[in-house]
Design a protein around this motif. Structure first.
Motif, mmCIF file in Angstrom:
data_model
loop_
_atom_site.group_PDB
_atom_site.id
_atom_site.type_symbol
_atom_site.label_atom_id
_atom_site.label_comp_id
_atom_site.label_asym_id
_atom_site.label_seq_id
_atom_site.Cartn_x
_atom_site.Cartn_y
_atom_site.Cartn_z
ATOM 1 N N THR A 76 1.072 -2.473 5.524
ATOM 2 C CA THR A 76 1.550 -2.139 4.179
ATOM 3 C C THR A 76 0.599 -2.704 3.125
ATOM 4 O OG1 THR A 76 3.699 -2.555 5.169
ATOM 5 C CG2 THR A 76 3.670 -2.033 2.832
ATOM 6 N N ALA A 77 0.200 -3.964 3.324
ATOM 7 C CA ALA A 77 -0.740 -4.577 2.391
ATOM 8 C C ALA A 77 -2.045 -3.791 2.367
ATOM 9 C CB ALA A 77 -1.010 -6.022 2.796
ATOM 10 N N ALA A 78 -2.470 -3.344 3.545
ATOM 11 C CA ALA A 78 -3.718 -2.580 3.629
ATOM 12 C C ALA A 78 -3.601 -1.304 2.802
ATOM 13 C CB ALA A 78 -4.037 -2.253 5.087
ATOM 14 N N ARG A 79 -2.425 -0.685 2.862
ATOM 15 C CA ARG A 79 -2.234 0.551 2.117
ATOM 16 C C ARG A 79 -2.301 0.303 0.615
ATOM 17 N NH1 ARG A 79 2.219 5.173 3.042
ATOM 18 N NH2 ARG A 79 2.494 4.934 0.802
ATOM 19 N N TYR A 80 -1.655 -0.802 0.181
ATOM 20 C CA TYR A 80 -1.681 -1.115 -1.249
ATOM 21 C C TYR A 80 -3.085 -1.462 -1.711
ATOM 22 C CZ TYR A 80 3.288 -0.772 -2.024
ATOM 23 O OH TYR A 80 4.543 -0.280 -2.164
ATOM 24 N N ALA A 81 -3.885 -2.017 -0.798
ATOM 25 C CA ALA A 81 -5.260 -2.369 -1.151
ATOM 26 C C ALA A 81 -6.168 -1.148 -1.141
ATOM 27 C CB ALA A 81 -5.781 -3.433 -0.193
ATOM 28 N N THR B 13 -7.035 -6.792 7.824
ATOM 29 C CA THR B 13 -5.891 -6.571 6.934
ATOM 30 C C THR B 13 -4.956 -5.530 7.542
ATOM 31 O OG1 THR B 13 -7.444 -6.900 5.134
ATOM 32 C CG2 THR B 13 -5.252 -6.100 4.548
ATOM 33 N N ARG C 191 -3.076 -7.072 10.507
ATOM 34 C CA ARG C 191 -2.053 -8.069 10.173
ATOM 35 C C ARG C 191 -0.900 -7.451 9.405
ATOM 36 N NH1 ARG C 191 -4.055 -13.402 9.970
ATOM 37 N NH2 ARG C 191 -5.112 -13.717 11.962
ATOM 38 N N ASN C 192 -1.226 -6.571 8.459
ATOM 39 C CA ASN C 192 -0.194 -6.072 7.561
ATOM 40 C C ASN C 192 -0.561 -4.684 7.036
ATOM 41 O OD1 ASN C 192 1.660 -5.612 5.570
ATOM 42 N ND2 ASN C 192 1.611 -7.699 4.763
ATOM 43 N N TYR D 90 -12.991 -7.141 7.205
ATOM 44 C CA TYR D 90 -11.869 -7.627 6.412
ATOM 45 C C TYR D 90 -10.789 -6.551 6.351
ATOM 46 C CZ TYR D 90 -9.163 -9.569 2.608
ATOM 47 O OH TYR D 90 -8.130 -10.068 1.852
ATOM 48 N N SER E 83 -5.875 3.897 6.377
ATOM 49 C CA SER E 83 -5.606 3.439 7.741
ATOM 50 C C SER E 83 -6.118 4.436 8.765
ATOM 51 C CB SER E 83 -4.116 3.174 7.935
ATOM 52 O OG SER E 83 -3.416 4.399 7.979
#
Lengths: 323, 365
Positions: B235-240, B229, B232-233, B225, B244
């Motif tokens: 930035t979203a991965a970083r916020y989650a 993430t 795909r994105n 998952y 990275s």
């Protein structure tokens, strides 16, 4: 005097080996400045090299060979343009596909047309681009140092070499002093601004791709009918990738690009000198280590151990007009 | 302005990729036609060569094995947003790991040797992919360029190791000492007479396991998952809170380990020794396989079978129609990458229009 002589000869082969890199690197500069990543430089070099050698062998004219080389590079640029400008596809994937296409088609067509295991027929002197002796080179040949440098290093190259070196100041001028250059740089940084000003982002990028194709086409032609006397399988040997790395290291500027390409040319020239020489402590360096050296250096440069490189902002991103 | 109607799912998942592949093959056919050969004859010879008789089919499955591993390697990295075009070099270096354990414990029963080869090869392949991963994560080096350069370096490195270190005295060809028969991965022909003298071996079953493993890893675990993430994105991965750099390095190492199994298939299963340039382009086919299969294990399996058949059929073809060389396959590979990868949406808008017109009367609009 012996050392000086050697040095001039090494610089001479540095120049010869750097030419395809310079042309490919400047080619990449135009497309990347316009916002199109071109991993396919490698394939374009290879495709152009094959087309030029095949055409020169069949027609007997190096100039027709050059036209064929540029023509093939233009076709490949067109495919890249359709995929990445019109269809907004992934530019890296399109470039990789073009590299495979060139690797496959050059060998396949070479075999079906010439039946020489992928090689094109050996070219005779009048089918190739030959060394040009610059004015007065003969006369000043015996003048120490200056005469020697003029005779060995500056005179006696083929026309494509001079084209490559002239392309550097021309590129610098076009890029930084002309309206087209300003637009080209803008479209790679902020395509929307140009779109708002009523200019076509797509057409500008296509223009960049056309220049790219012409330059890399000359580079490929140089490989097969100026530097060598015919095409052989995968003769581009990663030069397209090295040119891309040089471009990144040169921060997308023409003069630094020239310097980095000359550095790679120098390394390549040293390869032949280093083979078989025994060093004091390490002994003889294996051929394979010397062969791998340019690739290893490219990786070190790419890893940015010498300052960080920032690509044109819109590089690699397809432009979509708002609805 | 008309509103774009999304395509039905079956069109998106099945019809569009199939049409793209068909397009790639049509153009391949035109190229064959342009050199004065009959592409339909060629297809006939290829199908017979790939499926027409037992050992041909066995060879097809042997190539399929390689392509599944290489294709999965590219797919896995792709889910994390990375384009690994280095399976060729990763598999080549993995050959060193395989031959080291094999020669170290030469004579050990294959039931123990097989897992050892998988581990050692996997570690070497993972290492060769980890470095570009590290350079991407920590130094921002373009992964496409570094993985390609690592292919070139692998050629030099392995060339040196094979010719200068592993090659036994008195042997002419560039290869290592042989692995004893008992230590080699057993061929499937020992269990199924059908495969006659073909090289398909137990590694094929390992490839099937790998397909399920990748499905499980990407779609059924937390790690997968996080990977998707990131792909795909970012930035979203970083916020989650997903790191990275750690994800990139781990995914690349796993990808390299998958590519490494090509070496187990070849060095441990077929040749029984390490031969110069044994990968022979299988790693690059993985790129085409991954795009054609849309990076999904089912797609990868089907695409690998298709390319396996092309490779084996291509050998048959070279005997029957000498005008067509094996390089035609590289061209087909390129066309497949171009049409399914870079130009994958070319037919989307015409299809959308077609389906919109088709559905309007039915929908009572």
């Amino acid at each position: 005097m012996q050392y000086f002589n050697d040095l001039v000869l090494i610089f001479d082969s540095t120049v010869r080996l750097a030419v395809p890199l310079i042309l490919a690197c400047l080619a990449g500069l135009y497309s990347e400045r316009s916002g199109i990543v071109d991993i396919g430089l490698e394939g374009k070099l290879l495709g152009a090299a094959f087309a030029a050698a095949a055409m020169a062998a069949v027609s007997g004219s190096p100039w027709l060979g050059l036209l064929a080389g540029i023509g093939v590079a233009l076709c490949m640029s067109a495919i890249h343009g359709i995929a990445s400008i019109n269809l907004k596809g992934d530019q890296t994937i399109s470039g990789v596909a073009l590299n495979f296409l060139a690797a496959g088609l050059t060998t396949f067509l070479g075999q079906s047309w010439f039946h020489r295991g992928g090689f094109t027929p050996q070219l005779s002197a009048d089918q190739r681009f030959n060394p040009i002796t610059l004015p007065f080179a003969e006369q000043v040949k015996d003048v120490p140092i200056i005469g020697e440098i003029y005779w060995e290093l500056i005179s006696g190259h083929n026309i494509l070499t001079y084209v490559a070196f002239i392309a550097v100041p021309v590129t610098a001028f076009v890029l930084f002093k002309t309206r087209f250059g300003l637009r080209l740089r803008a479209v790679g940084e902020n395509p929307k601004a140009l779109d708002t000003a009523g200019m076509s982002v797509g057409w500008l990028r296509y223009q960049a791709l056309i220049i790219t194709a012409v330059l890399v086409g000359i580079g490929g032609t140089y490989l097969s009918i100026a530097q060598s006397a015919g095409f052989n399988n995968n003769m581009s040997a990663g030069r397209g990738y090295i040119a891309l790395a040089a471009l990144i290291f040169a921060k997308w500027k023409p003069w630094p690009a020239l310097l980095v390409c000359l550095l790679f040319g120098f390394l390549d020239a040293m390869q032949f000198r280093l083979q078989g020489i025994k060093f004091p402590v390490i002994g003889e360096v294996p051929v394979q280590a010397i062969q791998a050296l340019p690739y290893i250096l490219t990786i070190i440069l790419l890893a940015g151990f010498i300052g960080r490189a920032v690509a044109p902002k819109a590089s690699g991103i397809p432009y979509t007009k708002e609805r | 302005m008309s509103v774009r109607v999304p395509l039905p799912r079956w069109v998106d998942v099945a019809l569009l990729p199939v049409l793209n592949v068909v397009l790639a093959f049509l153009i391949g056919g035109l190229i064959v036609l342009s050199v004065g050969q009959n592409p339909l004859d060629a297809v006939g010879y290829m199908i017979y060569g790939a499926f027409g008789y037992g050992s041909g089919f066995g060879y097809t499955l042997y190539y399929t094995t390689d392509f599944i591993f290489a294709g999965l390697a590219v797919s896995l990295a792709f889910h994390a947003g990375m384009f690994n075009i280095g399976p060729e070099g990763q598999a080549y270096v993995a050959g060193l790991g395989v031959i080291i354990v094999a020669l170290l414990f030469n004579g050990l029963h294959w039931a123990l040797m097989f897992p050892l080869m998988i581990i050692a090869g996997g570690l070497f392949g993972a290492f060769w992919a980890f470095i570009p991963g590290y350079l991407q994560a920590k130094r921002g080096s373009h992964i496409v360029i570094t993985t390609i350069l690592f292919n070139f370096i692998a050629i030099s490195l392995m060339g040196y190791v094979i010719t200068k270190i592993l090659k036994p005295a008195g042997v002419d060809s560039d290869e290592s000492a042989p692995i004893q028969a008992i230590s080699r991965v057993p061929q499937l022909r020992e269990f199924l007479a059908l495969f006659k003298n073909s090289p398909v071996n137990l590694t094929f079953l390992l490839a099937i396991v790998a397909l399920f493993f990748v499905y499980w890893l990407v779609w059924r675990t937390k790690f997968g998952y996080a990977m998707r993430t990131l792909g795909r994105n970012p930035t979203a991965a970083r916020y989650a809170g997903i790191s990275s750099s750690r994800m990139i390095m781990t995914t690349m190492a796993l990808s390299g380990a998958l590519a490494a199994m090509v070496a187990v298939n070849n060095v441990g299963g077929v040749q029984g020794r390490l031969i110069l340039n044994f990968v022979a382009g299988a790693g690059f086919v993985g790129v085409a396989v991954a795009f054609m299969g849309k990076a999904h294990p089912v797609g990868v399996a089907l695409a690998s079978l298709l390319f396996g058949a092309l490779y084996q059929g291509g050998q048959e073809l070279a005997f029957s129609m000498p005008g067509i060389t094996r390089e035609m396959i590289v061209t087909i590979q390129a066309l497949v990458i171009l049409f399914t990868g870079a130009m994958g949406d070319m037919l989307r808008i015409p299809l959308e229009k077609l389906f919109a017109r088709w559905q309007r009367p039915a929908g009572g609009g």
